[in-house]
Structure formats: structure tokens, C-alpha cells
Write a protein that holds these residues in place. Structure first.
Motif, PDB file in Angstrom:
ATOM      1  N   GLY A 770      28.949  24.335  16.179  1.00  0.00           N
ATOM      2  CA  GLY A 770      30.391  24.736  16.076  1.00  0.00           C
ATOM      3  C   GLY A 770      31.296  24.693  17.393  1.00  0.00           C
ATOM      4  N   ILE A 771      30.862  24.082  18.336  1.00  0.00           N
ATOM      5  CA  ILE A 771      31.188  24.002  19.674  1.00  0.00           C
ATOM      6  C   ILE A 771      31.360  22.419  20.371  1.00  0.00           C
ATOM      7  CG2 ILE A 771      31.256  24.678  22.055  1.00  0.00           C
ATOM      8  CD1 ILE A 771      29.939  27.142  21.095  1.00  0.00           C
ATOM      9  N   VAL A 772      32.486  21.941  20.480  1.00  0.00           N
ATOM     10  CA  VAL A 772      32.735  20.472  20.860  1.00  0.00           C
ATOM     11  C   VAL A 772      33.609  20.594  22.052  1.00  0.00           C
ATOM     12  CG1 VAL A 772      33.234  17.871  20.522  1.00  0.00           C
ATOM     13  CG2 VAL A 772      32.236  19.356  18.641  1.00  0.00           C
ATOM     14  N   THR A 773      33.036  19.889  23.333  1.00  0.00           N
ATOM     15  CA  THR A 773      33.567  19.799  24.392  1.00  0.00           C
ATOM     16  C   THR A 773      33.787  18.413  24.844  1.00  0.00           C
ATOM     17  OG1 THR A 773      31.646  20.124  25.983  1.00  0.00           O
ATOM     18  CG2 THR A 773      32.859  22.254  25.049  1.00  0.00           C
ATOM     19  N   SER A 774      34.318  18.302  25.980  1.00  0.00           N
ATOM     20  CA  SER A 774      34.497  16.784  26.801  1.00  0.00           C
ATOM     21  C   SER A 774      35.129  17.032  28.034  1.00  0.00           C
ATOM     22  CB  SER A 774      35.508  16.024  25.951  1.00  0.00           C
ATOM     23  OG  SER A 774      35.643  14.717  26.414  1.00  0.00           O
ATOM     24  N   THR A 775      34.647  16.222  29.013  1.00  0.00           N
ATOM     25  CA  THR A 775      35.251  15.897  30.219  1.00  0.00           C
ATOM     26  C   THR A 775      36.174  14.512  30.159  1.00  0.00           C
ATOM     27  OG1 THR A 775      33.509  14.513  31.046  1.00  0.00           O
ATOM     28  CG2 THR A 775      33.502  16.805  31.446  1.00  0.00           C
ATOM     29  N   TYR A 776      37.042  14.395  31.114  1.00  0.00           N
ATOM     30  CA  TYR A 776      38.041  13.304  30.779  1.00  0.00           C
ATOM     31  C   TYR A 776      38.230  12.324  32.042  1.00  0.00           C
ATOM     32  CZ  TYR A 776      39.571  15.369  26.426  1.00  0.00           C
ATOM     33  OH  TYR A 776      39.701  15.706  25.354  1.00  0.00           O
ATOM     34  N   THR A 777      38.629  11.192  32.085  1.00  0.00           N
ATOM     35  CA  THR A 777      38.735  10.229  33.260  1.00  0.00           C
ATOM     36  C   THR A 777      39.727  10.908  34.025  1.00  0.00           C
ATOM     37  OG1 THR A 777      39.989   8.839  32.103  1.00  0.00           O
ATOM     38  CG2 THR A 777      37.903   8.186  31.945  1.00  0.00           C
ATOM     39  N   PRO A 778      39.587  10.568  35.520  1.00  0.00           N
ATOM     40  CA  PRO A 778      40.316  10.906  36.449  1.00  0.00           C
ATOM     41  C   PRO A 778      41.917  10.643  36.195  1.00  0.00           C
ATOM     42  CG  PRO A 778      38.357  10.360  37.638  1.00  0.00           C
ATOM     43  CD  PRO A 778      38.475   9.804  36.049  1.00  0.00           C
ATOM     44  N   ALA A 779      42.798  11.323  36.561  1.00  0.00           N
ATOM     45  CA  ALA A 779      44.209  11.120  36.389  1.00  0.00           C
ATOM     46  C   ALA A 779      44.517  10.049  37.416  1.00  0.00           C
ATOM     47  CB  ALA A 779      45.086  12.338  36.607  1.00  0.00           C
ATOM     48  N   ARG A 780      45.800   9.548  37.277  1.00  0.00           N
ATOM     49  CA  ARG A 780      46.441   8.833  38.334  1.00  0.00           C
ATOM     50  C   ARG A 780      46.324   9.040  39.740  1.00  0.00           C
ATOM     51  NH1 ARG A 780      51.142   7.121  35.981  1.00  0.00           N
ATOM     52  NH2 ARG A 780      52.166   9.234  36.593  1.00  0.00           N
ATOM     53  N   THR A 781      46.070   8.207  40.746  1.00  0.00           N
ATOM     54  CA  THR A 781      45.900   8.309  42.074  1.00  0.00           C
ATOM     55  C   THR A 781      46.660   7.237  42.933  1.00  0.00           C
ATOM     56  OG1 THR A 781      43.550   7.611  42.401  1.00  0.00           O
ATOM     57  CG2 THR A 781      43.817   9.962  42.033  1.00  0.00           C
ATOM     58  N   TYR A 782      47.381   7.833  43.976  1.00  0.00           N
ATOM     59  CA  TYR A 782      47.701   6.830  44.732  1.00  0.00           C
ATOM     60  C   TYR A 782      47.886   7.220  46.288  1.00  0.00           C
ATOM     61  CZ  TYR A 782      51.653   9.776  43.548  1.00  0.00           C
ATOM     62  OH  TYR A 782      52.402  11.023  43.374  1.00  0.00           O
ATOM     63  N   GLY A 783      48.170   6.179  47.160  1.00  0.00           N
ATOM     64  CA  GLY A 783      48.271   6.353  48.473  1.00  0.00           C
ATOM     65  C   GLY A 783      48.490   5.292  49.471  1.00  0.00           C
ATOM     66  N   VAL A 784      48.214   5.576  50.656  1.00  0.00           N
ATOM     67  CA  VAL A 784      48.380   4.609  51.764  1.00  0.00           C
ATOM     68  C   VAL A 784      47.275   4.467  52.607  1.00  0.00           C
ATOM     69  CG1 VAL A 784      49.542   6.299  53.276  1.00  0.00           C
ATOM     70  CG2 VAL A 784      49.960   3.595  53.503  1.00  0.00           C
ATOM     71  N   ASP A 785      46.785   3.249  52.885  1.00  0.00           N
ATOM     72  CA  ASP A 785      45.578   3.029  53.977  1.00  0.00           C
ATOM     73  C   ASP A 785      46.207   2.411  55.102  1.00  0.00           C
ATOM     74  OD1 ASP A 785      43.748   3.873  51.870  1.00  0.00           O
ATOM     75  OD2 ASP A 785      43.353   1.840  51.250  1.00  0.00           O
ATOM     76  N   LEU A 786      45.607   2.975  56.527  1.00  0.00           N
ATOM     77  CA  LEU A 786      45.819   2.246  57.561  1.00  0.00           C
ATOM     78  C   LEU A 786      44.538   2.032  58.226  1.00  0.00           C
ATOM     79  CD1 LEU A 786      47.595   1.148  60.124  1.00  0.00           C
ATOM     80  CD2 LEU A 786      47.534   3.838  60.910  1.00  0.00           C
ATOM     81  N   THR A 787      44.223   0.484  58.563  1.00  0.00           N
ATOM     82  CA  THR A 787      43.031   0.332  59.262  1.00  0.00           C
ATOM     83  C   THR A 787      43.440  -0.482  60.441  1.00  0.00           C
ATOM     84  OG1 THR A 787      42.329  -0.250  56.884  1.00  0.00           O
ATOM     85  CG2 THR A 787      41.038  -1.377  58.615  1.00  0.00           C
ATOM     86  N   ILE A 788      42.611  -0.243  61.595  1.00  0.00           N
ATOM     87  CA  ILE A 788      42.738  -0.994  62.879  1.00  0.00           C
ATOM     88  C   ILE A 788      41.239  -1.422  63.003  1.00  0.00           C
ATOM     89  CG2 ILE A 788      43.113  -0.711  65.151  1.00  0.00           C
ATOM     90  CD1 ILE A 788      45.100   1.412  64.293  1.00  0.00           C
ATOM     91  N   ASP A 789      40.897  -2.808  63.404  1.00  0.00           N
ATOM     92  CA  ASP A 789      39.993  -3.387  63.890  1.00  0.00           C
ATOM     93  C   ASP A 789      40.031  -3.713  65.379  1.00  0.00           C
ATOM     94  OD1 ASP A 789      38.274  -3.761  61.567  1.00  0.00           O
ATOM     95  OD2 ASP A 789      39.888  -4.840  60.738  1.00  0.00           O
TER      96      ASP A 789
END
Length: 790
Positions: A770-789
Motif C-alpha cells: 500500500g505504499i508507492v513512491t518515486s524519484t524524478y528526473t532532475p530539474a532544468r539547469t543552466y550556466g556559463v563555462d569559461l575554458t582556457i587552453d
């Protein structure tokens, strides 16, 4: 080849094939491609893989393989195996519930995660040629990656047991021997921050080296509404890893705070005949488990304990806020007993290669790895402090079920490989020894066994209890050979065989609350089993490969809690085409498959058997036999200068027979989507200033509707997650590349994942009480990357 039964709805077909049809139209517009071919001779990048234990172009091997280069891994933000979901056709990956960092894989009709002690997976994961046997904590941040190869179909000859559905090969970078490095910094929502530093040292004599360090942290996307309590586990889990973590109730679910170190040292004398590369990787992750949401609850559970009590709970609305999770996950939860977890992984790898002569080479791959994990998660989906209105129960803890999991694993292996090449014959042969020891346990007390009301809030002390522990030791010996006979310059006949000896010992200590006694289940398992393959390759031109093959594989058997289980076997037919057109401006690969899995290994709870056995927590039983048929199509096209289009679609039709009545009387093919689709488009502009240019990338991943739960859910609300609706996951990235930053090469990029914020059920669980549970996919994420070679 057996005739495929493509009985799917028109809506599914349209959703899955819409994008690939558009891509195919552009790709096969021969006029456009032919006209532009002369103006841009550069074609699709050649990718070198080791899917057959030697370096070859991905287009030259008779294996359905998706290869992701380091640039593709960066663009798609792939940092763990969980991020590979939908990157290859017919592959989906989801994290198991309970915060145990165990990936659950689905590929070509096979579903696997191997979380039971001694149980192996149907998809083998390799890191630099070393098989990773432990399941718990295996979804850690990967080290400095060069590429990832996803091999589909049984790989029993070259990759051995536990690869009946396929294999994932992760390859890290070798030192370059040139002074330089890379610095990457990311900032994003949920207070995300990631910094990665790699330094390449100049070659000194025959030695070259590199080292990298990565720190990544972020807050979770679900808030905990339960009161915050400090729990004292010193009595419940003496001497365990739980003393290394903060045992306060978490504020958020899905937090990550990870540190990784990767170092490589290469020894290569001037003659180039011998090379040795040593690599070390270490990762430590302090995390909070994903939120478990209560989806369905039947008051009869409490009515059984005390007549009318469950109805009283419903009337007084203990569940405040009400149960609300369904197809879309809420942003809050009440899990008072969930505390931060810890996973730690590290390993050593030494690969030595000697080129004996122009035709013969030998390689030895040695690996040693250790891992440990502790996770406490309210898998019952709802627990909190009982309100004052409940009189004598006020101040106690209401909990559906809480999982306390601890795992330790240690493995080592050594593999020797021989490669011989001549005009008549290409031969790969070798042998391997693999040894693994694990201990998986959970302190068994009132909390972890699922008591519904527990009055232990005096200082938050968790009472002592017995241990449910399993100690496992497994050994495997194998020898293999694969030969390609070059009958003509265009025709190859391929045959391979492998013989494997498995030896397992497992001792389970199970505590029964019904009889208040401990049961000890020692067991041993020994088996010697062959695998083989036979195929034909035909290349009428350098740009076209036609192949057909028959291959077998198996997942080893064993015993859990006194219940033995047999090996799961696979027999597969496959036919494929790999082709390039218009001066390598179009690449089209197609694979058709028909595979039969015998003796599917199913994880079952002792309480859920037709005759319940409450003295056994989990065991493995034969579920039935499954047949999977389908196809996989991958297209890459360069229709105009700067534009790259990619599309991949997979279809699998799964049917199960010979169902084991001890597992269930009826069967639904759960967790197996019919369709997967991956579409992407990338456009690199001409230089906008200096050598700098803009890159626009968008990709979408589609998965058709799947069944999550078998039969009728034990709580009516569970119908909300019995299925997961079909879903598209949209991602994007815009980057300004080749920036001149004081002589260094720079890049700044904006990115987003799950842009439409799809929160679909990830891992629903029906406890059948009598117990049903669930996890869920992650929410929206966004951001900025800075890369230096530099």
C-alpha cells in the motif's frame, strides 16, 4: 534474420521518426552535398576506437558502436555514466532509488543494475580496459576523458561474461609530453560551481606526465519541508562509514560536493617499441540522496496494524501537504530521516604495450580498484514528526521506510592480450584473471525496517539493531581468441571463442524481526561456460561495410540468502551496414538485431513471494525468457560548410515467455521503451573577429512511453507513476571559441540542460504493502563555462 514485428502506434512512429526523417532528407540530398563537396574537402572526423581490443576506425569494425569524443563529451556535459542516457540508440540509464549511486541500464531489451551482492550486470563497464565490478557508488564523476565507446549487442568473446546487452568502454587521456594545460570554470543555477585544472608536463627523456583536479558542487532541486534533526547513529552503526558524514536531516535533496584527482605517467623509450602508462584516479562525493516522493498510500496499511487507525490518519490529514507527486515531480518533499551520504572511489591502472615486430604486439592491462559508500534515504517517500493533535503520538516520528545502505568493494585484475596481423589473418587472443570482494550491509533497527511510529526523539538517538550483511568473494578466469580470415581483399570471415571459469562464495547474515533471530546463509557457486561468435564482413568499397554475425554471451549465476540462480544467457543475430558518402560528408550506419535472453535474473523480495518469507530481504529468481528485436540507425551529415547534423534512433520490440510463477503470474515488459531518438544540430560560424567564431548547438533526446510497475499498484495513487509518458529532453549550448587571451586559447559558453523542465518519474517503487513512491528526473539547469587552453 527473423522478420521483425513492428507493431507500434502511429503516434509513436511519428514522434520517434520526425527528426530523423528531416535529417535523412537533408543528408541524402545528393545534389546539395555533391555541389558543396568540392568547396569543402574536409569530411566527418574519423574516430579511432578499441572496440575489438585494437585501434581501428569506428567505420571499419562489425560492431554497433557509438563513440563520443572529448569534444562531444564536453558539449553534452557528460561527466558520469548517468549522462550517457540516450546518447546511443536503444540505451537509457537512470539512477536507482536510495541514494546508492547505482545506474540502472536498459539496452536492447535488457534491464540491469546488479545491486544485489554477487549479482552481475548485463552491460559491462570498463575504465581504461579494466572491468568495474562493483555496483554501489559506480555513478561517480569520471576522470579526464578522451572518449567513451558504447558497444551494443553481446560482446561475450572479447569482453567476456556480463556483457550480454553490450559494454561501455571509458578511455582517459594519456600524457601528451608537451607543456600546457587547461582551466575550466562553470557557474550555474542551484549554486552550481565546477572548476577543473589539467597540467601537462614536458617530456623528460622517456617520461611524460599529466595531472588534473576537479571540484564540483551544486545544491539540489527539491527542498525538504520536514523539521531538521541531528541523528545519533553511534549505537545503530558502530564502526561504519556513517561516522564520516554529517547526520543532520538534509535541507535539500540532490546536493553534490565532489572532488576528483587524476594523474598519468607515461614511459616510452625512443625506439617506440615499448610503452607503459600508469594512471591513478580518485573521487570523493559528499551528497544528499534524491528526494523520494510518496505517490500512493493505502490507509489499510495502518488499519491492519490497528483497526480504524489508518482511516483516522487520513481524516486528520497527517499527510500535510497531501500526497501530490505524479507524472511531474514536486519541488518539495518530507523525508526527515534522509541524511547526507558519502561515496569514495579510487583506482590504479598500468597498461604496458610491446611491439614485438611489424606483425605481433603484446599488451598487459593491470587494474586495482576500491570503493565505499554510505547512504541513508527515506525510500518510503514520507516521514516527519507527528503533530501535537495526535496526543500520545505527538513528537514521535512517522516513517514509511528508511534505507540504510553501506557498501565496500575491492577488486584487482590482470589481462594479457596478443595481436597478430598479416595479409591473410588478423588474430586477437588473451587471458584475464579477475578477483572481487564486497560487503554490503544495512544496520537493522526500527527505522530501517519500516516501523510506522517510533518514539525515539530523545536526542535523536537511533537505537541499536542487528546487521543485515552480505560478504561476497568472486573470481573469474578466462581465455579468448578472435580470428579474421581475409579470404579476399573485400571479404573477411570472423570467428571467436571464449572460455570462462567463475567461482563465487557468498555469506548472508539476515535478521528477522518476525522471529527475532539471525539466519546465516553460506553459499558457493562454480561454473565453466563458453561464449562464441561467427560472422562475415564484406567491403565492396572503402566507404562501405556490410556485416552479419551470430554471437552469444552470459551473465554468471550464483546464490543469495540460500536461493541459487542460474546464468542468464543471450543468443543474438545481427546484420549491419556502415557507410560513408559524398567525400565523407554523409555517414549512415544501420544495425538490425534479434536476441533471445534465457533465464532472466529478477530481483525479488522475500515478503513479495507467493508464500512470503520474511527472513529473506532480497533474492534473485528466474523471471522468464525474453526476445528482443529491432534496429538502430545513426546518421551524421555535413550538408553545408559549418553545419553538422546528427541523428540516431533505436527501436526494440520485447516479448517475454515462460514466466516464472514464483515471480509473477502476469507480465508487462517494464522499463523498456520501444523508441529512443537523439537529434542534434551544430553550426560553426565563419570568424566574427580575428580567429574567433560562434558555435550554436542544440540537441534533443526522446524516449517513448514506458511501463514502470508490474500489475495493479498496491495503492490507488500509484497509477500516476505506473507509466512514464513519452518525453523529449532538450539541451543547448552557445559558445564563442578561439578567443585570444594573452596568447592562450579561450572559450566562453552559455548552456542549458532539460530546457523545458521535464520532471518525469525516474525510479518508481511499489512496496506491495500500500505504499508507492518515486524519484524524478532532475530539474532544468543552466550556466556559463569559461575554458582556457595554455
Amino acid at each position: 534474420m527473423t522478420k521483425f514485428t513492428m507493431m507500434v502506434s502511429l503516434r509513436q512512429r511519428r514522434a520517434a521518426l520526425l527528426g530523423c526523417s528531416t535529417l535523412a532528407f537533408l543528408a541524402f540530398d545528393g545534389t546539395a552535398l555533391a555541389q558543396d563537396a568540392g568547396s569543402q574537402p574536409q569530411g566527418i572526423q574519423e574516430i579511432i576506437v578499441t572496440a575489438q581490443k585494437r585501434q581501428q576506425s569506428v567505420q571499419d569494425i562489425p560492431v554497433a558502436v557509438t563513440a563520443l569524443t572529448s569534444e562531444a563529451l564536453t558539449t553534452n556535459r557528460i561527466t558520469s555514466v548517468l549522462d550517457l542516457s540516450a546518447q546511443a540508440p536503444n540505451l537509457t540509464i537512470r539512477p536507482a532509488a536510495g541514494g546508492i549511486d547505482v545506474p540502472s541500464y536498459t539496452m536492447r531489451g535488457s534491464v540491469t543494475y546488479g545491486s544485489v551482492s554477487g549479482q552481475d550486470k548485463t552491460i559491462a563497464v570498463y575504465l581504461d580496459g579494466v572491468y568495474m565490478g562493483g555496483a554501489y557508488g559506480s555513478a561517480f564523476d569520471l576522470p579526464d576523458l578522451a572518449r567513451v565507446e558504447v558497444l551494443r549487442g553481446p560482446q561475450g568473446t572479447l569482453f567476456g561474461r556480463n556483457s550480454t546487452a553490450g559494454a561501455i568502454s571509458i578511455v582517459t587521456r594519456d600524457p601528451s609530453g608537451e607543456l600546457g594545460g587547461r582551466q575550466q570554470i562553470t557557474f550555474g543555477n542551484y549554486d552550481q560551481m565546477r572548476t577543473s585544472t589539467r597540467v601537462e608536463l614536458p617530456q623528460i627523456g622517456p617520461f611524460s606526465a599529466s595531472i588534473s583536479y576537479t571540484h564540483s558542487e551544486r545544491h539540489g532541486d527539491v527542498k525538504n519541508l520536514s523539521p531538521l534533526v541531528h541523528w545519533d547513529y553511534s549505537a545503530a552503526a558502530p564502526g561504519s562509514l556513517i561516522h564520516e558524514i554529517n547526520t543532520n536531516t538534509v535541507k535539500r535533496f540532490g546536493d553534490r560536493n565532489s572532488d576528483s584527482v587524476f594523474a598519468a605517467l607515461k614511459f616510452e623509450p625512443g625506439n617506440g617499441d615499448f610503452k607503459a602508462v600508469y594512471k591513478f584516479d580518485w573521487n570523493q562525493n559528499h551528497f544528499t540522496p534524491e528526494a523520494n516522493q510518496l505517490v500512493g498510500y493505502d490507509p489499510a496499511v495502518l488499519n491492519y496494524l490497528s483497526p480504524g487507525f489508518g482511516d483516522l490518519i487520513s481524516t486528520l490529514q497527517l499527510f500535510d501537504p497531501p500526497v501530490e507527486a505524479g507524472q511531474s515531480g514536486p519541488s518539495t518533499a518530507k523525508n526527515i530521516l534522509t541524511v547526507p551520504g558519502l561515496s569514495r572511489n579510487w583506482g590504479h591502472n598500468l597498461t604496458m604495450t610491446y611491439q614485438i615486430n611489424d606483425r605481433l604486439s603484446v599488451k598487459n592491462v593491470f587494474g586495482y580498484r576500491k570503493s565505499e559508500l554510505i547512504a541513508v534515504s527515506s525510500i518510503g517517500g514520507y516521514d516527519t514528526i507527528v503533530p501535537d493533535l495526535f496526543g500520545p503520538l505527538a513528537g514521535s516520528v512517522f516513517t514509511n521506510d528508511t534505507s540504510i545502505s553501506e557498501s565496500h568493494a575491492r577488486q584487482w585484475s590482470d589481462e594479457i592480450q596478443f595481436n597478430y596481423t598479416s595479409n591473410l589473418l588478423t588474430l586477437t587472443a588473451g587471458g584475464i584473471y579477475f578477483d572481487i570482494r564486497t560487503s554490503n550491509g544495512s544496520p537493522e533497527n526500527l527505522v530501517s525496517y519500516g516501523a510506522l511510529f517510533t518514539n525515539f526523539l530523545f536526542g535523536g538517538v537511533i537505537p541499536s539493531g542487528q546487521q543485515n550483511v552480505s560478504y561476497y568473494h568472486g573470481k573469474s578466469y578466462a581465455a579468448y581468441v578472435q580470428a579474421e580470415i581475409h579470404a579476399t581483399p573485400q571479404l573477411d570471415i570472423v570467428g571467436g571463442a571464449r572460455i570462462t571459469r567463475d567461482e563465487k562464495s557468498n555469506t548472508s547474515y539476515n535478521w528477522s524481526t518476525t522471529s527475532n533471530a539471525q539466519f546465516v546463509y553460506p553459499s558457493t557457486y562454480k561454473d565453466t561456460r563458453p561464449s562464441f561468435s561467427l560472422g562475415v564482413n564484406y567491403s565492396p568499397t572503402q566507404e562501405l561495410l556490410l556485416y552479419g554475425k551470430y554471437s552469444t554471451g552470459y551473465v554468471s549465476g550464483g546464490s543469495v540468502s540460500g536461493f541459487s540462480y542460474q546464468p542468464e544467457t543471450a543468443k543474438s543475430w545481427e546484420a549491419g551496414i556502415k557507410s560513408e558518402w559524398f567525400g565523407r560528408r554523409l555517414q549512415a550506419n544501420l544495425a538490425l538485431f534479434d536476441v533471445t535472453y534465457k533465464n532472466l535474473q529478477a530481483v525479488a523480495g522475500g515478503a513479495n513471494l507467493p508464500t512470503p518469507n520474511y527472513d529473506v530481504g532480497t533474492l534473485i529468481l528466474r523471471e522468464g525468457d525474453l526476445t528482443a528485436k529491432g534496429f538502430e540507425l545513426e546518421l551524421t551529415a555535413l550538408p553545408v560548410e559549418g553545419l553538422t547534423l546528427r541523428g540516431a534512433t533505436g527501436y526494440t520490440d520485447s516479448t517475454i515467455k515462460n514466466i516464472n510463477p514464483l515471480v509473477r503470474t502476469t507480465y508487462e515488459t517494464t522499463l523498456r521503451p520501444d523508441w529512443t531518438v537523439n537529434l542534434s544540430a551544430q553550426y560553426d560560424t565563419p570568424p566574427v573577429f580575428g580567429n574567433s567564431y560562434l558555435m550554436f548547438h542544440v540537441d534533443g533526446n526522446y524516449r517513448s512511453k514506458i511501463t514502470n510497475l508490474q500489475g495493479t499498484p498496491s495503492a490507488a495513487g500509484g497509477n500516476a507513476v505506473k507509466y512514464s509518458d513519452a518525453v523529449w529532453m532538450l539541451n543547448g549550448r552557445i559558445a564563442l571559441r578561439d578567443l585570444d587571451i594573452g596568447g592562450a586559447n579561450g572559450e566562453i559558453a552559455l548552456w542549458g540542460r532539460n530546457l523545458t523542465n521535464e520532471r518525469v518519474p525516474a525510479f518508481p517503487v511499489d512496496f506491495r504493502v500500500g505504499i508507492v513512491t518515486s524519484t524524478y528526473t532532475p530539474a532544468r539547469t543552466y550556466g556559463v563555462d569559461l575554458t582556457i587552453d595554455f
